[in-house]
Enzyme design. Sequence first.
Site, mmCIF file in Angstrom:
data_model
loop_
_atom_site.group_PDB
_atom_site.id
_atom_site.type_symbol
_atom_site.label_atom_id
_atom_site.label_comp_id
_atom_site.label_asym_id
_atom_site.label_seq_id
_atom_site.Cartn_x
_atom_site.Cartn_y
_atom_site.Cartn_z
ATOM 1 N N ARG A 264 48.496 -15.588 113.136
ATOM 2 C CA ARG A 264 48.507 -15.954 111.727
ATOM 3 C C ARG A 264 49.834 -15.501 111.168
ATOM 4 N NH1 ARG A 264 46.954 -13.775 106.953
ATOM 5 N NH2 ARG A 264 45.991 -11.941 107.870
ATOM 6 N N ARG B 112 36.003 -4.219 110.572
ATOM 7 C CA ARG B 112 36.998 -3.309 110.014
ATOM 8 C C ARG B 112 36.676 -2.913 108.579
ATOM 9 N NH1 ARG B 112 42.452 -3.842 111.940
ATOM 10 N NH2 ARG B 112 43.150 -3.783 109.795
ATOM 11 N N ARG C 201 46.618 -11.140 98.552
ATOM 12 C CA ARG C 201 46.714 -9.884 97.818
ATOM 13 C C ARG C 201 48.092 -9.728 97.203
ATOM 14 N NH1 ARG C 201 45.926 -5.967 103.144
ATOM 15 N NH2 ARG C 201 47.613 -6.881 104.331
ATOM 16 N N TYR D 226 44.816 -6.737 117.470
ATOM 17 C CA TYR D 226 44.897 -6.518 116.025
ATOM 18 C C TYR D 226 44.982 -5.005 115.780
ATOM 19 C CZ TYR D 226 43.287 -7.654 111.184
ATOM 20 O OH TYR D 226 43.155 -7.824 109.821
ATOM 21 N N ASP E 78 46.184 -1.350 114.432
ATOM 22 C CA ASP E 78 46.815 -0.626 113.337
ATOM 23 C C ASP E 78 47.880 0.290 113.934
ATOM 24 O OD1 ASP E 78 45.781 -1.646 111.040
ATOM 25 O OD2 ASP E 78 44.135 -0.214 110.877
ATOM 26 N N ARG F 69 29.904 1.510 102.114
ATOM 27 C CA ARG F 69 29.520 2.883 101.765
ATOM 28 C C ARG F 69 28.392 2.893 100.758
ATOM 29 N NH1 ARG F 69 34.920 4.925 101.636
ATOM 30 N NH2 ARG F 69 35.505 4.964 103.821
ATOM 31 N N GLU G 188 51.205 -11.864 98.993
ATOM 32 C CA GLU G 188 51.100 -12.142 100.429
ATOM 33 C C GLU G 188 50.349 -13.462 100.597
ATOM 34 O OE1 GLU G 188 49.954 -8.562 102.555
ATOM 35 O OE2 GLU G 188 48.828 -9.807 103.958
HETATM 36 P P1 FAD Z 1 56.168 -5.064 115.698
HETATM 37 O O1 FAD Z 1 56.253 -4.168 114.515
HETATM 38 O O2 FAD Z 1 55.910 -6.517 115.482
HETATM 39 O O3 FAD Z 1 57.510 -4.888 116.549
HETATM 40 C C1 FAD Z 1 57.880 -5.762 117.589
HETATM 41 C C2 FAD Z 1 59.387 -5.932 117.504
HETATM 42 O O4 FAD Z 1 59.816 -6.669 118.661
HETATM 43 C C3 FAD Z 1 59.837 -6.719 116.289
HETATM 44 O O5 FAD Z 1 60.760 -5.964 115.527
HETATM 45 C C4 FAD Z 1 60.467 -7.979 116.878
HETATM 46 O O6 FAD Z 1 61.594 -8.426 116.157
HETATM 47 C C5 FAD Z 1 60.866 -7.516 118.269
HETATM 48 N N1 FAD Z 1 60.953 -8.616 119.218
HETATM 49 C C6 FAD Z 1 59.988 -9.525 119.520
HETATM 50 N N2 FAD Z 1 60.446 -10.401 120.423
HETATM 51 C C7 FAD Z 1 61.733 -10.043 120.713
HETATM 52 C C8 FAD Z 1 62.739 -10.579 121.558
HETATM 53 N N3 FAD Z 1 62.513 -11.671 122.280
HETATM 54 N N4 FAD Z 1 63.940 -9.955 121.600
HETATM 55 C C9 FAD Z 1 64.189 -8.872 120.841
HETATM 56 N N5 FAD Z 1 63.272 -8.332 120.001
HETATM 57 C C10 FAD Z 1 62.054 -8.905 119.951
HETATM 58 N N6 FAD Z 1 48.766 -0.961 110.253
HETATM 59 C C11 FAD Z 1 48.264 0.170 109.695
HETATM 60 O O7 FAD Z 1 48.024 1.152 110.399
HETATM 61 N N7 FAD Z 1 48.042 0.251 108.340
HETATM 62 C C12 FAD Z 1 48.282 -0.797 107.498
HETATM 63 O O8 FAD Z 1 48.081 -0.678 106.284
HETATM 64 C C13 FAD Z 1 48.811 -2.004 108.068
HETATM 65 N N8 FAD Z 1 49.065 -3.061 107.289
HETATM 66 C C14 FAD Z 1 49.589 -4.199 107.835
HETATM 67 C C15 FAD Z 1 49.854 -5.277 106.998
HETATM 68 C C16 FAD Z 1 50.407 -6.446 107.524
HETATM 69 C C17 FAD Z 1 50.699 -7.602 106.601
HETATM 70 C C18 FAD Z 1 50.661 -6.530 108.922
HETATM 71 C C19 FAD Z 1 51.237 -7.786 109.500
HETATM 72 C C20 FAD Z 1 50.394 -5.462 109.762
HETATM 73 C C21 FAD Z 1 49.837 -4.286 109.228
HETATM 74 N N9 FAD Z 1 49.573 -3.189 110.038
HETATM 75 C C22 FAD Z 1 49.046 -2.035 109.479
HETATM 76 C C23 FAD Z 1 49.788 -3.235 111.504
HETATM 77 C C24 FAD Z 1 51.153 -2.700 111.918
HETATM 78 O O9 FAD Z 1 52.185 -3.463 111.323
HETATM 79 C C25 FAD Z 1 51.262 -2.814 113.445
HETATM 80 O O10 FAD Z 1 50.208 -2.146 114.084
HETATM 81 C C26 FAD Z 1 52.563 -2.252 114.034
HETATM 82 O O11 FAD Z 1 53.662 -2.421 113.186
HETATM 83 C C27 FAD Z 1 52.832 -2.967 115.352
HETATM 84 O O12 FAD Z 1 53.952 -2.426 115.988
HETATM 85 P P2 FAD Z 1 54.549 -3.179 117.257
HETATM 86 O O13 FAD Z 1 55.702 -2.358 117.732
HETATM 87 O O14 FAD Z 1 53.464 -3.498 118.196
HETATM 88 O O15 FAD Z 1 55.031 -4.596 116.703
HETATM 89 N N1 UDP Z 2 38.100 -9.148 103.855
HETATM 90 C C1 UDP Z 2 37.403 -9.865 102.901
HETATM 91 N N2 UDP Z 2 37.608 -9.587 101.594
HETATM 92 C C2 UDP Z 2 38.488 -8.638 101.177
HETATM 93 C C3 UDP Z 2 39.206 -7.907 102.153
HETATM 94 C C4 UDP Z 2 38.987 -8.196 103.485
HETATM 95 O O1 UDP Z 2 36.613 -10.728 103.247
HETATM 96 O O2 UDP Z 2 38.645 -8.443 99.957
HETATM 97 C C5 UDP Z 2 37.851 -9.461 105.277
HETATM 98 C C6 UDP Z 2 38.823 -10.530 105.813
HETATM 99 O O3 UDP Z 2 38.128 -11.354 106.726
HETATM 100 C C7 UDP Z 2 39.855 -9.686 106.535
HETATM 101 C C8 UDP Z 2 39.020 -8.529 107.084
HETATM 102 O O4 UDP Z 2 38.041 -8.302 106.086
HETATM 103 O O5 UDP Z 2 40.472 -10.392 107.567
HETATM 104 C C9 UDP Z 2 39.820 -7.249 107.325
HETATM 105 O O6 UDP Z 2 40.523 -6.932 106.145
HETATM 106 P P1 UDP Z 2 41.605 -5.800 106.030
HETATM 107 O O7 UDP Z 2 42.101 -5.823 104.611
HETATM 108 O O8 UDP Z 2 41.044 -4.532 106.552
HETATM 109 O O9 UDP Z 2 42.714 -6.260 107.064
HETATM 110 P P2 UDP Z 2 44.286 -6.399 106.985
HETATM 111 O O10 UDP Z 2 44.538 -7.745 106.412
HETATM 112 O O11 UDP Z 2 44.806 -5.306 106.102
HETATM 113 O O12 UDP Z 2 44.717 -6.250 108.400
#
Ligand code: FAD
Ligand code: UDP
Length: 365
Positions: free
Chosen positions: A246, A169, A277, A347, A349, A173, A299
């Site tokens: 995680r 991921r 971060r 995993y 997005d 560049r 975080e």
């Molecule tokens: P979720 O958002 O987890 O929704 C599932 C929902 O189901 C939850 O609200 C939960 O409460 C509900 N649920 C689960 N079990 C039950 C139950 N038994 N009864 C009732 N409700 C229930 N993506 C990006 O594109 N760009 C980013 O920069 C990015 N950054 C991220 C940073 C972090 C820290 C994390 C954790 C994720 C990030 N993502 C990012 C990924 C993004 O959050 C997910 O791809 C997306 O939100 C997943 O949507 P979902 O509907 O699959 O899951």
């Molecule tokens: N990573 C790293 N150093 C950094 C940022 C990311 O080694 O400064 C690695 C780490 O293993 C991470 C992966 O790259 O799990 C993907 O990172 P990214 O920030 O894209 O994922 P996110 O945590 O936003 O889902």
Amino acid sequence: MYDYLIVGAGLFGSTFARLATDAGKKCLIIDKRDHIAGNCYTIKKHGIHEHVYGPHIFHCNDDLIWNFVNRFAKFNTFVNRPIAINNGKVFSLPFSMYTFNAMWGVITPEEAMKKIESQRLKLNREPLNLEEQALTLVGEDIYNCLIRDYTKKQWLKDPKELPASIIKRLPIRMSWDNNYFYDKYQGIPIGGYTAMFENILEGIEVKTKIDYFANQEYWNSIAKKIVFTGKIDEYYKFEHGELEYRSLRFETETMPYNNHQGNAVVNYNSLDIPWTRMIEHKYFDQSNANDNVTIVTKEIPDIWSRNKTPYYPIGDEKNTLIFKKYMSMAKSEINTIFGGRLAEYRYYDMHQVIQSAFNKFKENI
Ligand code: FAD
Ligand code: UDP
């Protein structure tokens, strides 16, 4: 009687509900949290939209997905340019000429390539784990300074035990372009993600603070089909074992001044700092932010146990094997559709979740 009872008001559930409602189907969404939007949820404080479950930057290449989200929000022109700090030294992410210059003092792509080539791990097979993958791509210096300890801290595992796919991921560049994403479209919904979800869910019945498993039979009895976006292992009562995720802790503080770190995302790449971060929320959407305060969130990775919030699926061999067993059970379900980061144990997005909801909707309508 509903056509669809959708478990989870996150991006998968909400997208599916919108598509089904637009096609004339009757939907009810339930979520165990006290809000909609899943992990994309934002709240407004001092004119700043706080990303409650970590930084969310929308990016995609696909016109259909981009047009879909733009029906519900206007996006700003935010570009993700994170920085990484190790031992007081600042590096630019993704790995670009800025990073190579800070690491080795090199100025041209040729010099950078020579430096990487001189320390790159050369294998005559595919890399077997994250460490091999990283050493093959960028060599020892960058691995040791920016990848090894960050990855250990983030996943609470040795990089040798993690799949190579995680690091794929991370863009590399040979140019002075430090935009983290390659995609054609990128931005943050102006006014926050929650407002975007409110628009996606307009006219759709939603009940929060309801756990599907607390009364599964009842919920199954009021709809023709179930769309399940929670943990797939929980759906099957963990009968093939527990999947590992995680988890994270977020520590948020409001500072009584305008500017804390000067950037939306700053990574901390050494093990002496417990957080991976820190984000400064006002940099995502500066439209109404108050100049007298700023909000920052650290975080911090958290060891997984069943009652914690599952943020990231762990796609290693052990978990993939367990997931396959659940997936084969899911395939034989007639009335339940599984989708999203937890139910597909991917995993994903945000744009990938929307794509998956588009696909599952087409397959099932
Ligand atoms: P979720 O958002 O987890 O929704 C599932 C929902 O189901 C939850 O609200 C939960 O409460 C509900 N649920 C689960 N079990 C039950 C139950 N038994 N009864 C009732 N409700 C229930 N993506 C990006 O594109 N760009 C980013 O920069 C990015 N950054 C991220 C940073 C972090 C820290 C994390 C954790 C994720 C990030 N993502 C990012 C990924 C993004 O959050 C997910 O791809 C997306 O939100 C997943 O949507 P979902 O509907 O699959 O899951
Ligand atoms: N990573 C790293 N150093 C950094 C940022 C990311 O080694 O400064 C690695 C780490 O293993 C991470 C992966 O790259 O799990 C993907 O990172 P990214 O920030 O894209 O994922 P996110 O945590 O936003 O889902």
